[in-house]
Design an enzyme around this catalytic site. Sequence first.
Site, mmCIF file in Angstrom:
data_model
loop_
_atom_site.group_PDB
_atom_site.id
_atom_site.type_symbol
_atom_site.label_atom_id
_atom_site.label_comp_id
_atom_site.label_asym_id
_atom_site.label_seq_id
_atom_site.Cartn_x
_atom_site.Cartn_y
_atom_site.Cartn_z
ATOM 1 N N PRO A 10 -19.194 -22.733 -36.871
ATOM 2 C CA PRO A 10 -19.476 -24.153 -36.709
ATOM 3 C C PRO A 10 -20.335 -24.494 -35.498
ATOM 4 C CG PRO A 10 -17.173 -23.824 -37.238
ATOM 5 C CD PRO A 10 -17.766 -22.466 -37.075
ATOM 6 N N ASN A 11 -21.264 -25.392 -35.728
ATOM 7 C CA ASN A 11 -22.128 -26.001 -34.698
ATOM 8 C C ASN A 11 -23.218 -25.079 -34.169
ATOM 9 O OD1 ASN A 11 -20.680 -28.551 -34.655
ATOM 10 N ND2 ASN A 11 -19.022 -27.393 -33.716
ATOM 11 N N ARG A 18 -28.200 -28.207 -29.157
ATOM 12 C CA ARG A 18 -26.804 -28.485 -28.816
ATOM 13 C C ARG A 18 -26.535 -28.044 -27.374
ATOM 14 N NH1 ARG A 18 -21.848 -24.607 -30.640
ATOM 15 N NH2 ARG A 18 -20.157 -25.844 -29.736
ATOM 16 N N TYR A 23 -25.703 -23.573 -24.032
ATOM 17 C CA TYR A 23 -26.028 -22.607 -25.091
ATOM 18 C C TYR A 23 -27.493 -22.174 -25.121
ATOM 19 C CZ TYR A 23 -21.367 -23.962 -26.630
ATOM 20 O OH TYR A 23 -20.022 -24.180 -26.686
ATOM 21 N N ASN A 73 -20.334 -14.740 -34.368
ATOM 22 C CA ASN A 73 -19.989 -15.752 -33.371
ATOM 23 C C ASN A 73 -19.242 -16.831 -34.132
ATOM 24 O OD1 ASN A 73 -19.741 -17.813 -31.581
ATOM 25 N ND2 ASN A 73 -21.836 -17.681 -30.785
ATOM 26 N N ALA A 76 -15.926 -22.396 -32.438
ATOM 27 C CA ALA A 76 -14.581 -22.809 -32.048
ATOM 28 C C ALA A 76 -13.486 -22.185 -32.916
ATOM 29 C CB ALA A 76 -14.474 -24.330 -32.080
ATOM 30 N N HIS A 79 -10.918 -19.605 -31.525
ATOM 31 C CA HIS A 79 -9.711 -19.902 -30.762
ATOM 32 C C HIS A 79 -8.515 -20.248 -31.638
ATOM 33 C CE1 HIS A 79 -12.824 -19.872 -27.825
ATOM 34 N NE2 HIS A 79 -13.393 -20.954 -28.315
ATOM 35 N N ASP A 86 -7.991 -12.860 -40.454
ATOM 36 C CA ASP A 86 -7.503 -12.039 -41.567
ATOM 37 C C ASP A 86 -8.664 -11.505 -42.402
ATOM 38 O OD1 ASP A 86 -4.888 -12.405 -40.834
ATOM 39 O OD2 ASP A 86 -4.370 -13.769 -42.473
ATOM 40 N N GLU A 97 -17.780 -9.285 -31.882
ATOM 41 C CA GLU A 97 -17.672 -10.727 -31.593
ATOM 42 C C GLU A 97 -18.621 -11.081 -30.445
ATOM 43 O OE1 GLU A 97 -13.663 -11.722 -30.499
ATOM 44 O OE2 GLU A 97 -14.235 -13.695 -29.716
ATOM 45 N N HIS A 99 -20.230 -14.334 -28.008
ATOM 46 C CA HIS A 99 -20.275 -15.733 -27.558
ATOM 47 C C HIS A 99 -21.434 -15.899 -26.607
ATOM 48 C CE1 HIS A 99 -16.497 -16.490 -29.447
ATOM 49 N NE2 HIS A 99 -16.049 -15.360 -28.923
ATOM 50 N N LEU A 100 -22.174 -16.968 -26.814
ATOM 51 C CA LEU A 100 -23.305 -17.253 -25.924
ATOM 52 C C LEU A 100 -22.808 -17.563 -24.516
ATOM 53 C CD1 LEU A 100 -24.891 -19.521 -28.584
ATOM 54 C CD2 LEU A 100 -26.060 -17.526 -27.653
ATOM 55 N N SER A 101 -21.796 -18.425 -24.438
ATOM 56 C CA SER A 101 -21.260 -18.818 -23.133
ATOM 57 C C SER A 101 -20.119 -17.871 -22.748
ATOM 58 C CB SER A 101 -20.741 -20.256 -23.211
ATOM 59 O OG SER A 101 -19.653 -20.342 -24.125
ATOM 60 N N ARG A 106 -14.683 -21.386 -18.926
ATOM 61 C CA ARG A 106 -14.797 -22.770 -19.385
ATOM 62 C C ARG A 106 -13.397 -23.386 -19.540
ATOM 63 N NH1 ARG A 106 -18.683 -23.033 -24.358
ATOM 64 N NH2 ARG A 106 -18.492 -25.248 -23.830
ATOM 65 N N ARG A 110 -10.569 -22.159 -24.517
ATOM 66 C CA ARG A 110 -11.585 -21.204 -24.979
ATOM 67 C C ARG A 110 -11.294 -19.770 -24.536
ATOM 68 N NH1 ARG A 110 -15.721 -24.557 -26.932
ATOM 69 N NH2 ARG A 110 -15.784 -26.520 -25.816
HETATM 70 C C1 DQA Z 1 -19.102 -20.245 -28.527
HETATM 71 C C2 DQA Z 1 -17.918 -20.618 -27.630
HETATM 72 C C3 DQA Z 1 -16.910 -21.456 -28.378
HETATM 73 O O1 DQA Z 1 -15.826 -21.813 -27.525
HETATM 74 C C4 DQA Z 1 -17.561 -22.726 -28.874
HETATM 75 O O2 DQA Z 1 -16.633 -23.488 -29.623
HETATM 76 C C5 DQA Z 1 -18.798 -22.482 -29.647
HETATM 77 C C6 DQA Z 1 -19.731 -21.466 -29.174
HETATM 78 C C7 DQA Z 1 -20.207 -19.528 -27.747
HETATM 79 O O3 DQA Z 1 -21.082 -18.956 -28.393
HETATM 80 O O4 DQA Z 1 -20.240 -19.577 -26.514
HETATM 81 O O5 DQA Z 1 -19.092 -23.159 -30.628
HETATM 82 O O6 DQA Z 1 -18.638 -19.368 -29.545
#
Ligand code: DQA
Length: 146
Positions: A10-11, A18, A23, A73, A76, A79, A86, A97, A99-101, A106, A110
Amino acid sequence: MLNLYIVNGPNLGRLGRRQPEIYGTATWSDVMNNLRRDFPNCHLEDFQSNHEGALIDYLETLTDRGADGAVINPGALTHQSYALRDAMAALSIPVIEVHLSNIYARESFRAHSVIAPVAVGQISGLGVDGYRLALLHLVLLMDSDS
Ligand code: DQA
């Protein structure tokens, strides 16, 4: 040729627009163009969805698609999605896995990933380089297998 898949949750479709201070300013198509340039000997496919079920449906197709490995990635969903976890646990290919951040630097919610225990490993906080490094690891992993 290795078939490697990149799955974004998502997102992440709005990358570049964004919260660029968190990011980054690169769009997803910038990132994919660079990855395809950097991994000319791999077949790279990507998929993004804002929907948990669509992500799970896609993960379930990876074996039939002949995937050798994947990078995810989960946004959210990282979490809180036991369902996504699963689906990952059921895969027989290595999944990393990303994550950009830095999720540990944070908000406290997270700092916990329900995905991490079923991933080969996690890269967090290295921006879009995380995808490149994860793919590099998959390539090295497959080389050491052959
Ligand atoms: C994320 C970190 C997540 O906490 C957040 O909800 C994202 C992006 C990251 O790439 O840093 O959507 O996965």
